[in-house]
Motif scaffolding. Structure first.
Motif, PDB file in Angstrom:
ATOM      1  N   ILE A  98      -7.329  -6.203  41.741  1.00  0.00           N
ATOM      2  CA  ILE A  98      -6.116  -6.919  41.600  1.00  0.00           C
ATOM      3  C   ILE A  98      -6.817  -7.573  40.544  1.00  0.00           C
ATOM      4  O   ILE A  98      -7.213  -7.335  38.515  1.00  0.00           O
ATOM      5  N   ALA A  99      -8.069  -8.069  41.418  1.00  0.00           N
ATOM      6  CA  ALA A  99      -9.030  -9.038  40.090  1.00  0.00           C
ATOM      7  C   ALA A  99      -9.668  -7.749  38.905  1.00  0.00           C
ATOM      8  O   ALA A  99      -9.564  -7.621  37.591  1.00  0.00           O
ATOM      9  N   ALA A 100      -9.772  -6.162  39.272  1.00  0.00           N
ATOM     10  CA  ALA A 100     -10.139  -5.174  38.297  1.00  0.00           C
ATOM     11  C   ALA A 100      -9.123  -5.604  37.335  1.00  0.00           C
ATOM     12  O   ALA A 100      -9.326  -4.801  36.221  1.00  0.00           O
ATOM     13  N   ALA A 101      -8.369  -5.094  37.706  1.00  0.00           N
ATOM     14  CA  ALA A 101      -6.711  -4.955  36.620  1.00  0.00           C
ATOM     15  C   ALA A 101      -6.785  -6.481  36.026  1.00  0.00           C
ATOM     16  O   ALA A 101      -6.139  -6.314  34.823  1.00  0.00           O
ATOM     17  N   ILE A 102      -6.780  -7.216  36.620  1.00  0.00           N
ATOM     18  CA  ILE A 102      -6.799  -8.704  35.801  1.00  0.00           C
ATOM     19  C   ILE A 102      -7.169  -8.452  34.264  1.00  0.00           C
ATOM     20  O   ILE A 102      -7.644  -8.887  33.114  1.00  0.00           O
ATOM     21  N   THR A 103      -9.044  -7.933  35.132  1.00  0.00           N
ATOM     22  CA  THR A 103     -10.215  -8.273  33.765  1.00  0.00           C
ATOM     23  C   THR A 103      -9.492  -6.767  32.810  1.00  0.00           C
ATOM     24  O   THR A 103      -9.937  -7.154  31.820  1.00  0.00           O
ATOM     25  N   SER A 104      -9.924  -6.108  33.185  1.00  0.00           N
ATOM     26  CA  SER A 104      -9.127  -4.886  32.141  1.00  0.00           C
ATOM     27  C   SER A 104      -7.821  -4.974  31.787  1.00  0.00           C
ATOM     28  O   SER A 104      -7.503  -4.506  30.821  1.00  0.00           O
ATOM     29  N   ALA A 105      -6.733  -6.412  32.063  1.00  0.00           N
ATOM     30  CA  ALA A 105      -5.815  -6.690  31.292  1.00  0.00           C
ATOM     31  C   ALA A 105      -6.434  -7.238  29.806  1.00  0.00           C
ATOM     32  O   ALA A 105      -5.839  -7.486  28.439  1.00  0.00           O
ATOM     33  N   ALA A 159      -3.895  -0.506  44.437  1.00  0.00           N
ATOM     34  CA  ALA A 159      -3.760  -1.733  45.586  1.00  0.00           C
ATOM     35  C   ALA A 159      -2.197  -1.427  46.010  1.00  0.00           C
ATOM     36  O   ALA A 159      -1.959  -2.069  47.126  1.00  0.00           O
ATOM     37  N   ALA A 160      -1.421  -0.762  45.260  1.00  0.00           N
ATOM     38  CA  ALA A 160       0.141  -0.163  46.020  1.00  0.00           C
ATOM     39  C   ALA A 160      -0.610   0.277  47.344  1.00  0.00           C
ATOM     40  O   ALA A 160       0.186   0.048  48.104  1.00  0.00           O
ATOM     41  N   GLU A 161      -1.301   1.394  46.730  1.00  0.00           N
ATOM     42  CA  GLU A 161      -2.292   2.255  48.532  1.00  0.00           C
ATOM     43  C   GLU A 161      -2.076   1.750  49.051  1.00  0.00           C
ATOM     44  O   GLU A 161      -1.662   1.889  50.203  1.00  0.00           O
ATOM     45  N   ILE A 162      -2.597   0.577  48.919  1.00  0.00           N
ATOM     46  CA  ILE A 162      -3.204  -0.349  50.051  1.00  0.00           C
ATOM     47  C   ILE A 162      -2.355  -1.149  50.981  1.00  0.00           C
ATOM     48  O   ILE A 162      -1.945  -0.782  51.938  1.00  0.00           O
ATOM     49  N   ASP A 183      -3.496   0.612  35.469  1.00  0.00           N
ATOM     50  CA  ASP A 183      -2.761   1.449  36.111  1.00  0.00           C
ATOM     51  C   ASP A 183      -3.088   1.746  37.185  1.00  0.00           C
ATOM     52  O   ASP A 183      -2.495   1.650  38.576  1.00  0.00           O
ATOM     53  N   GLY A 184      -4.629   2.539  37.424  1.00  0.00           N
ATOM     54  CA  GLY A 184      -5.600   3.352  38.666  1.00  0.00           C
ATOM     55  C   GLY A 184      -5.651   1.737  38.997  1.00  0.00           C
ATOM     56  O   GLY A 184      -5.177   1.870  40.621  1.00  0.00           O
ATOM     57  N   TYR A 185      -5.974   0.432  39.034  1.00  0.00           N
ATOM     58  CA  TYR A 185      -6.086  -0.250  39.817  1.00  0.00           C
ATOM     59  C   TYR A 185      -4.757  -0.461  40.715  1.00  0.00           C
ATOM     60  O   TYR A 185      -4.946  -1.188  41.922  1.00  0.00           O
ATOM     61  N   ALA A 189      -7.327 -10.850  56.516  1.00  0.00           N
ATOM     62  CA  ALA A 189      -8.426 -11.819  55.390  1.00  0.00           C
ATOM     63  C   ALA A 189      -9.342 -10.553  55.143  1.00  0.00           C
ATOM     64  O   ALA A 189      -9.092 -10.266  53.616  1.00  0.00           O
ATOM     65  N   SER A 190      -9.734  -9.767  55.618  1.00  0.00           N
ATOM     66  CA  SER A 190     -10.286  -8.096  54.976  1.00  0.00           C
ATOM     67  C   SER A 190     -10.020  -7.287  54.177  1.00  0.00           C
ATOM     68  O   SER A 190      -9.992  -7.310  53.230  1.00  0.00           O
ATOM     69  N   LEU A 191      -8.294  -7.239  54.271  1.00  0.00           N
ATOM     70  CA  LEU A 191      -7.546  -6.644  53.939  1.00  0.00           C
ATOM     71  C   LEU A 191      -6.614  -7.102  52.443  1.00  0.00           C
ATOM     72  O   LEU A 191      -7.167  -6.558  51.394  1.00  0.00           O
ATOM     73  N   ALA A 192      -6.830  -8.545  52.168  1.00  0.00           N
ATOM     74  CA  ALA A 192      -6.605  -9.684  51.036  1.00  0.00           C
ATOM     75  C   ALA A 192      -7.533  -8.733  50.449  1.00  0.00           C
ATOM     76  O   ALA A 192      -7.335  -9.281  49.368  1.00  0.00           O
ATOM     77  N   HIS A 193      -8.804  -9.149  51.055  1.00  0.00           N
ATOM     78  CA  HIS A 193     -10.220  -8.909  50.357  1.00  0.00           C
ATOM     79  C   HIS A 193     -10.023  -7.298  49.355  1.00  0.00           C
ATOM     80  O   HIS A 193     -10.155  -7.703  48.218  1.00  0.00           O
TER      81      HIS A 193
END
Ligand code: ADP
Length: 592
Positions: A371-378, A409-412, A403-405, A361-365
């Motif tokens: 991802i949310a940040a990436a969507i906002t930036s998109a 996410a990928a790193e996590i 790209d950064g966000y 759960a916490s990881l999903a968070h």
């Protein structure tokens, strides 16, 4: 031979007129010479003139023979007496005689010597003898012996005038008169002190030997180690009792040689045995071999046998000898241990996976955030592009953020995957502070949900070390999760530190939580020890084994105020891995 002498004697006798008495050998009618006594007496007339000789010849052959025999005998006797004396001296055997009628006692010289006296120093009688014999022995030995019958045999202590005690052996005979009254006793006395001593020493040595032999047998039995010896000339093999037992036989049940031995070995291992023997005899290798023994009951036992070769001066081997040990149980235990180790490793993995499950759960968070940040930036990016004219600079900046966000996410996800993966231990140059920072990031959500503030005091310029980064992540994660769990109710502060200490890297994770369970400070590191309803009790056990497999140490201390601190060290120098499995060092004793 006697003729001349006889003629001369008669001539003399006739001349002097003295009676003659002479011994001469005369031949009788059967042609045999016999000794005769020839006696002659002159017969005189009134004037004193010899007129006649009267003579008597007496056969004295028998007397002569007897005399001769007597001289020979007496010479012999003299000689044998000397010999006897000598023999008595050498053998320390004396002779004694006791005339019961006159009460006179005769001792030979050696008897005197045995009693510590000069030969024939003074005459003996029974009172003097009794004085010289140990009172206990006089009662129990001598007196009993005297009343025993015609033959006696006794051992008595003799007390010398100097007080020295000698042990003497008496043999004797009793002579009786016609009415059965004892008249004389005689016999020998032998000084057996030395023999006694030697016997005692021998007994001691042999009982010692017996003792050590028994001990050896016992040791062999306890350790299941047997002994063997092979005479190369005769091909005879000698086995100790334990060796027979190892082979499933009664001690010394049957003779052994190489062919018999081969028969008792698992057919697949016979070639191995031959090879090992050849190599040892050729001097190429020490005899050291493991093979399976087929017991008469059909049971298979694994044995370990080592041996050496004895060679003569020319280097020719003549004996091989060595030990054989039943290692079946050890082998089995090793197998069990290996299984256990595997189980532990599996469990560790499961533990990691389930911990991660709880963290999902916490990881999903965590992942949702970038991802949310990436969507906002998109969205921002799209907006800037739809401007008339499009604001390319801003759109580019927004795209860079996406790209950064995305990467974050990928790193996590990668990190999570690496925790899931059951990978073999590896050693690579690791930046421990980097790992700590990653873990802080990873556990941020978990911490904030429990109202735990996280603080890091990381020393700058720590050397990189050879370690398994995934395993180190796990140690940090276990300690930090425990800390957070300890503050679940109350909230608090979690502090992680890294520093150099005595050429080692030292880390600590401390909390302001419930503190270590009372009087269980050591038990917390045991596998399955837990005070938590949902706990597995594996976290600390695994962490400790990981740290130890890296050559470090992990321990816990209670804080002065609230909570606990967990410390661990890692050697700064690049070390080889000490074990190949994940849970190295987690041994059975910790499983209790
Ligand atoms: P688990 O967390 O599944 O119980 P662990 O091996 O990680 O297994 O911990 C064993 C026990 O050690 C815990 O149940 C707890 O009693 C004690 N413990 C571990 N960390 C802490 C801590 N930071 N503060 C207090 N007690 C702790």
């Amino acid at each position: 031979d006697d003729l001349e002498g006889q003629v001369r004697k008669w001539t003399d006798a006739i001349a002097t007129g003295k009676p003659l008495e002479t011994e001469v050998r005369l031949r009788s009618s059967d042609g045999q010479y016999r000794w005769q006594l020839d006696r002659g007496i002159p017969l005189r007339d009134e004037h004193g003139n010899i007129v006649k000789w009267y003579g008597v010849v007496t056969d004295i052959e028998d007397r002569k023979r007897a005399e001769e025999a007597l001289t020979v005998l007496s010479e012999d006797l003299r000689e044998s007496k000397a010999k006897l004396e000598k023999a008595q001296r050498i053998t320390h055997v004396g002779y004694w005689e006791w005339d019961l009628v006159s009460n006179r006692i005769n001792w030979s010289d050696e008897t005197y010597r045995i009693y510590g006296l000069r030969p024939q120093e003074y005459p003996m009688d029974i009172v003097k003898v009794q004085e010289k014999i140990h009172p206990e022995d006089w009662e129990s030995g001598m007196k009993v012996a005297l009343s025993a019958g015609d033959r006696f045999d006794a051992e008595c202590r003799v007390i010398r005038p100097t007080g020295e005690i000698r042990v003497a052996h008496f043999h004797g005979d009793v002579k009786r008169d016609a009415s059965g009254q004892p008249t004389q006793m005689f016999g020998t006395i032998q000084d057996i002190t030395e023999r006694k001593r030697a016997e005692e020493a021998l007994q001691l040595v042999s009982s010692d030997l017996q003792d050590s032999k028994a001990k050896l047998e016992e040791a062999q039995r306890i350790t299941h180690v047997g002994y063997w010896e092979r005479d190369l000339a005769t091909d005879r093999i000698t086995w100790s009792d334990e060796t027979y037992l190892i082979f499933g036989l009664r001690p010394q049940q049957q003779p052994i040689n190489l062919a018999v031995l081969r028969q008792k070995i698992h057919s697949e291992d016979r070639a191995l045995l031959s090879h090992a023997l050849d190599e040892a005899l050729a001097g190429r290798a020490r005899y050291d071999i493991e093979y399976r023994v087929l017991r008469p009951t059909g049971e298979l036992r694994v044995v370990h046998s080592t041996g050496d070769v004895k060679r003569d001066a020319s280097g020719k081997a003549y004996v091989m000898f060595g030990t054989v040990q039943d290692i079946t149980d050890r082998k089995r235990a090793e197998g069990e241990r290996e299984k256990l180790r595997q189980l532990e490793a599996d469990l560790a993995h499961v533990n990691r996976v389930s911990t991660l499950g709880e963290m999902a759960a916490s990881l999903a968070h965590e992942i949702k955030q970038p991802i949310a940040a990436a969507i906002t930036s998109a969205n921002t990016c799209i907006e800037w592009l739809s401007h008339e004219p499009p604001n390319l600079d801003r759109a580019r900046a927004a795209a860079a953020r996406i790209d950064g966000y995305g990467n974050r996410a990928a790193e996590i996800i990668d990190r999570i995957r690496s925790l899931y993966k059951k990978s073999p231990p590896r050693r690579e140059l690791v930046d421990t502070n980097g790992i700590l920072e990653e873990m802080l990031t990873l556990l941020e959500g978990e911490a904030s949900r429990s109202s735990v503030a996280m603080r890091a005091e990381l020393a700058a310029g720590l050397p990189k070390i050879m370690a398994d980064p995934v395993q180190l992540q796990q140690v940090f994660m276990n300690l930090m999760l425990n800390a957070i769990e300890a503050m679940m109710e109350s909230g608090g502060e979690l502090t992680v530190k890294s520093q150099m200490q005595d050429a080692q890297l030292q880390f600590s994770v401390s909390d302001t939580g419930v503190g270590l369970p009372m009087e269980k400070k050591d038990e917390i590191f045991s596998a399955f020890f837990t005070t938590k309803p949902q706990g597995s009790g594996m976290g600390l056990a695994i962490s400790r084994s990981i740290v130890e497999s890296h050559g470090g140490r992990l321990w816990a201390t209670a804080n002065a105020g609230r909570g606990a601190t967990f410390h661990f060290t890692l050697p700064a120098q690049t070390a080889e891995p000490t074990s190949s499995t994940f849970s190295a060092g987690l041994d059975a004793s910790r499983m209790n």
